[in-house]
Design a protein around this motif. Structure first.
Motif, PDB file in Angstrom:
ATOM      1  N   LEU A  19      -7.457  -1.488  15.981  1.00 25.21           N
ATOM      2  CA  LEU A  19      -6.029  -1.788  15.867  1.00 25.21           C
ATOM      3  C   LEU A  19      -5.753  -2.752  14.722  1.00 25.21           C
ATOM      4  N   ASP A  20      -6.609  -3.776  14.574  1.00 24.71           N
ATOM      5  CA  ASP A  20      -6.436  -4.726  13.473  1.00 24.71           C
ATOM      6  C   ASP A  20      -6.545  -4.022  12.126  1.00 24.71           C
ATOM      7  N   PHE A  21      -7.568  -3.190  12.003  1.00 32.76           N
ATOM      8  CA  PHE A  21      -7.805  -2.536  10.720  1.00 32.76           C
ATOM      9  C   PHE A  21      -6.744  -1.480  10.438  1.00 32.76           C
ATOM     10  N   ALA A  22      -6.252  -0.826  11.470  1.00 33.53           N
ATOM     11  CA  ALA A  22      -5.171   0.143  11.288  1.00 33.53           C
ATOM     12  C   ALA A  22      -3.919  -0.548  10.760  1.00 33.53           C
ATOM     13  N   SER A  23      -3.579  -1.699  11.336  1.00 34.12           N
ATOM     14  CA  SER A  23      -2.418  -2.461  10.878  1.00 34.12           C
ATOM     15  C   SER A  23      -2.598  -2.908   9.433  1.00 34.12           C
ATOM     16  N   PHE A  24      -3.784  -3.386   9.118  1.00 34.34           N
ATOM     17  CA  PHE A  24      -4.106  -3.837   7.763  1.00 34.34           C
ATOM     18  C   PHE A  24      -3.932  -2.703   6.755  1.00 34.34           C
ATOM     19  N   SER A  25      -4.480  -1.535   7.076  1.00 29.24           N
ATOM     20  CA  SER A  25      -4.426  -0.397   6.152  1.00 29.24           C
ATOM     21  C   SER A  25      -3.015   0.154   6.000  1.00 29.24           C
ATOM     22  N   ILE A  26      -2.284   0.235   7.105  1.00 29.27           N
ATOM     23  CA  ILE A  26      -0.917   0.751   7.049  1.00 29.27           C
ATOM     24  C   ILE A  26      -0.049  -0.137   6.156  1.00 29.27           C
ATOM     25  N   PHE A  27      -0.201  -1.451   6.293  1.00 29.54           N
ATOM     26  CA  PHE A  27       0.613  -2.372   5.499  1.00 29.54           C
ATOM     27  C   PHE A  27       0.331  -2.224   4.009  1.00 29.54           C
ATOM     28  N   TRP A  28      -0.936  -2.293   3.616  1.00 25.68           N
ATOM     29  CA  TRP A  28      -1.271  -2.296   2.198  1.00 25.68           C
ATOM     30  C   TRP A  28      -1.057  -0.936   1.552  1.00 25.68           C
ATOM     31  N   THR A  29      -1.172   0.139   2.331  1.00 28.29           N
ATOM     32  CA  THR A  29      -0.961   1.467   1.757  1.00 28.29           C
ATOM     33  C   THR A  29       0.512   1.709   1.456  1.00 28.29           C
ATOM     34  N   THR A  30       1.390   1.317   2.348  1.00 25.29           N
ATOM     35  CA  THR A  30       2.818   1.595   2.173  1.00 25.29           C
ATOM     36  C   THR A  30       3.508   0.567   1.286  1.00 25.29           C
ATOM     37  N   LEU A  31       2.933  -0.638   1.145  1.00 27.89           N
ATOM     38  CA  LEU A  31       3.582  -1.682   0.359  1.00 27.89           C
ATOM     39  C   LEU A  31       3.788  -1.259  -1.088  1.00 27.89           C
ATOM     40  N   VAL A  32       2.840  -0.485  -1.628  1.00 34.92           N
ATOM     41  CA  VAL A  32       2.946  -0.093  -3.037  1.00 34.92           C
ATOM     42  C   VAL A  32       4.204   0.718  -3.299  1.00 34.92           C
ATOM     43  N   PHE A  33       4.607   1.560  -2.340  1.00 38.88           N
ATOM     44  CA  PHE A  33       5.806   2.375  -2.533  1.00 38.88           C
ATOM     45  C   PHE A  33       7.068   1.518  -2.433  1.00 38.88           C
TER      46      PHE A  33
ATOM     47  N   VAL B 125     -19.407  -2.873  -3.582  1.00 37.96           N
ATOM     48  CA  VAL B 125     -19.456  -1.538  -2.971  1.00 37.96           C
ATOM     49  C   VAL B 125     -18.238  -1.291  -2.095  1.00 37.96           C
ATOM     50  N   VAL B 126     -17.893  -2.260  -1.254  1.00 38.15           N
ATOM     51  CA  VAL B 126     -16.758  -2.051  -0.349  1.00 38.15           C
ATOM     52  C   VAL B 126     -15.456  -1.925  -1.132  1.00 38.15           C
ATOM     53  N   ALA B 127     -15.395  -2.492  -2.333  1.00 38.97           N
ATOM     54  CA  ALA B 127     -14.192  -2.385  -3.161  1.00 38.97           C
ATOM     55  C   ALA B 127     -13.856  -0.937  -3.492  1.00 38.97           C
ATOM     56  N   ASN B 128     -14.866  -0.073  -3.533  1.00 39.28           N
ATOM     57  CA  ASN B 128     -14.621   1.339  -3.851  1.00 39.28           C
ATOM     58  C   ASN B 128     -13.626   1.980  -2.888  1.00 39.28           C
ATOM     59  N   ASN B 129     -13.593   1.485  -1.661  1.00 33.59           N
ATOM     60  CA  ASN B 129     -12.713   2.066  -0.648  1.00 33.59           C
ATOM     61  C   ASN B 129     -11.248   1.671  -0.837  1.00 33.59           C
ATOM     62  N   TYR B 130     -10.989   0.651  -1.665  1.00 31.78           N
ATOM     63  CA  TYR B 130      -9.632   0.085  -1.731  1.00 31.78           C
ATOM     64  C   TYR B 130      -9.007   0.134  -3.123  1.00 31.78           C
ATOM     65  N   TYR B 131      -9.745   0.610  -4.106  1.00 32.27           N
ATOM     66  CA  TYR B 131      -9.171   0.725  -5.445  1.00 32.27           C
ATOM     67  C   TYR B 131      -7.938   1.621  -5.450  1.00 32.27           C
ATOM     68  N   ASN B 132      -7.916   2.621  -4.581  1.00 28.54           N
ATOM     69  CA  ASN B 132      -6.833   3.617  -4.643  1.00 28.54           C
ATOM     70  C   ASN B 132      -5.479   3.071  -4.206  1.00 28.54           C
ATOM     71  N   GLN B 133      -5.451   2.028  -3.374  1.00 27.37           N
ATOM     72  CA  GLN B 133      -4.187   1.635  -2.744  1.00 27.37           C
ATOM     73  C   GLN B 133      -3.107   1.182  -3.726  1.00 27.37           C
ATOM     74  N   PRO B 134      -3.373   0.305  -4.693  1.00 29.48           N
ATOM     75  CA  PRO B 134      -2.313  -0.045  -5.642  1.00 29.48           C
ATOM     76  C   PRO B 134      -1.988   1.082  -6.621  1.00 29.48           C
ATOM     77  N   LEU B 135      -2.852   2.099  -6.669  1.00 29.03           N
ATOM     78  CA  LEU B 135      -2.701   3.166  -7.657  1.00 29.03           C
ATOM     79  C   LEU B 135      -2.009   4.400  -7.108  1.00 29.03           C
ATOM     80  N   LEU B 136      -1.571   4.354  -5.870  1.00 34.18           N
ATOM     81  CA  LEU B 136      -1.014   5.545  -5.239  1.00 34.18           C
ATOM     82  C   LEU B 136       0.227   6.047  -5.969  1.00 34.18           C
ATOM     83  N   GLY B 137       1.069   5.126  -6.420  1.00 29.02           N
ATOM     84  CA  GLY B 137       2.250   5.547  -7.172  1.00 29.02           C
ATOM     85  C   GLY B 137       1.878   6.238  -8.459  1.00 29.02           C
ATOM     86  N   GLU B 138       0.868   5.697  -9.176  1.00 26.82           N
ATOM     87  CA  GLU B 138       0.390   6.320 -10.413  1.00 26.82           C
ATOM     88  C   GLU B 138      -0.185   7.709 -10.126  1.00 26.82           C
TER      89      GLU B 138
END
Length: 248
Positions: free
Chosen positions: A207-221, A8-21
Motif C-alpha cells: 500500500l505504501d509503495f502503491a501510493s508512492f508510485s501513483i503520486f510520482w507517476t501522475t504528478l508529471v502530467f 541499479v534501482v534508479a533504472n526503474n524510475y528514470y521513466n517517471q519525469p519523462l512520461l510527458g516527453e
C-alpha cells in the motif's frame, strides 16, 4: 554495494519525469503512456519473486554480473524502441532485471561483522533510497536537454561501468542452500502462509509503495498542464516549483 544499489534501482524510475516527453514522442494519451511505469514495477515484482531467491542457490557475484547483461540489453531496447509497445516490453524487462539491490542487502549483511551488520544494511538501503529519489532529478534534466532516449543510453553506459567495477571489487560468497529452484519458490509461499506478521508487513509495504508510485507517476502530467506549464526539467527547479505550487 551501496552505490551499485542506488544506480541499479534508479533504472526503474528514470521513466517517471519523462512520461510527458514519451507521450509526445509517440503521439499517445497520458493513460497509455502511464502503462510504462506500471509495467516496470510489475517487472520488478516478478523479478523479486523469480530472480532474487536464486541468490540462495547460486554464487551471488556471478549471478549479479550475469544479470547486468539483461539490464543493459533492456535499457538499450528502451532507448531504441520504435514504438510505445516495444518501450513497454523493454520497461517490463528493465524492472525484471533491476532487482540486484535485493541481492546486495543480504550480501552486505553476510559480509559485515555482528556489531556492524546494522550499519552495513543501513548504508546499502540509503544508497537505494538515494537512487529512487535522485533518478527523477537526473532523468528530468537529461530529458529536457537531450531527450528521453538519451537517458536510457546513459543508463546503459553507467551499467557497463558498474559491471566492470563490481567484477573487480565484489567478493565471492558461497551459498549454503542445497535444494532446487522449485523448493526456493515454494519456501516463499510457505513463509507467506505461515507468518501473519509477514503478511501484514507485505500488505503495508504494498500500500505504501502503491501510493508512492501513483503520486510520482501522475504528478508529471499535473506539472505539464495549466497553470504550471513545466517540463521534465522542473524536477530540479525546486524554488520555482515551490512558488508555483504555493500560488496554485
Amino acid at each position: 554495494m551501496a552505490a551499485g544499489t542506488g544506480l541499479v534501482v534508479a533504472n526503474n524510475y528514470y521513466n517517471q519525469p519523462l512520461l510527458g516527453e514519451m507521450a509526445r514522442s509517440f503521439h499517445i494519451a497520458e493513460s497509455e503512456v502511464s502503462l510504462i511505469p506500471m509495467l516496470t514495477q510489475i517487472g520488478y515484482a516478478v523479478g523479486l519473486f523469480l530472480i532474487v531467491p536464486l541468490g540462495d542457490k547460486f554464487e551471488r557475484k556471478n549471478l549479479i554480473l550475469s544479470d547486468f547483461i539483461f539490464i543493459i540489453v533492456a535499457l538499450l531496447a528502451a532507448a531504441l524502441a520504435p514504438t510505445v509497445h516495444v518501450l513497454m516490453i523493454a520497461s517490463f524487462f528493465i524492472g525484471l532485471s533491476s532487482v540486484l539491490p535485493q541481492l546486495f542487502v543480504p550480501m552486505a549483511a553476510q559480509l559485515a561483522s555482528d556489531e556492524k551488520r546494522g550499519a552495513a544494511i543501513g548504508s546499502v538501503m540509503t544508497g537505494m533510497f538515494i537512487g529512487i529519489l535522485g533518478s527523477r532529478t537526473v532523468s528530468g534534466f537529461i530529458g529536457a536537454h537531450l531527450g528521453w532516449r538519451s537517458m536510457y543510453f546513459i543508463a546503459a553506459g553507467i551499467m557497463v561501468l558498474l559491471w566492470m567495477l563490481l567484477k573487480i571489487k565484489l567478493p565471492k560468497l558461497t551459498p549454503d542452500f542445497k535444494g532446487n529452484y522449485g523448493q526456493l519458490l515454494k519456501s516463499i509461499i510457505d513463509q507467506f502462509k505461515t507468518r501473519p506478521r509477514l503478511r501484514l508487513a507485505a500488505l503495508r509495504g504494498a500500500l505504501d509503495f502503491a501510493s508512492f508510485s501513483i503520486f510520482w507517476t501522475t504528478l508529471v502530467f499535473l506539472l505539464e498542464s495549466e497553470p504550471f506549464n513545466m517540463g521534465s526539467e522542473a524536477w530540479i527547479c525546486n524554488k520555482k516549483l515551490d512558488n508555483k505550487l504555493s500560488t496554485f
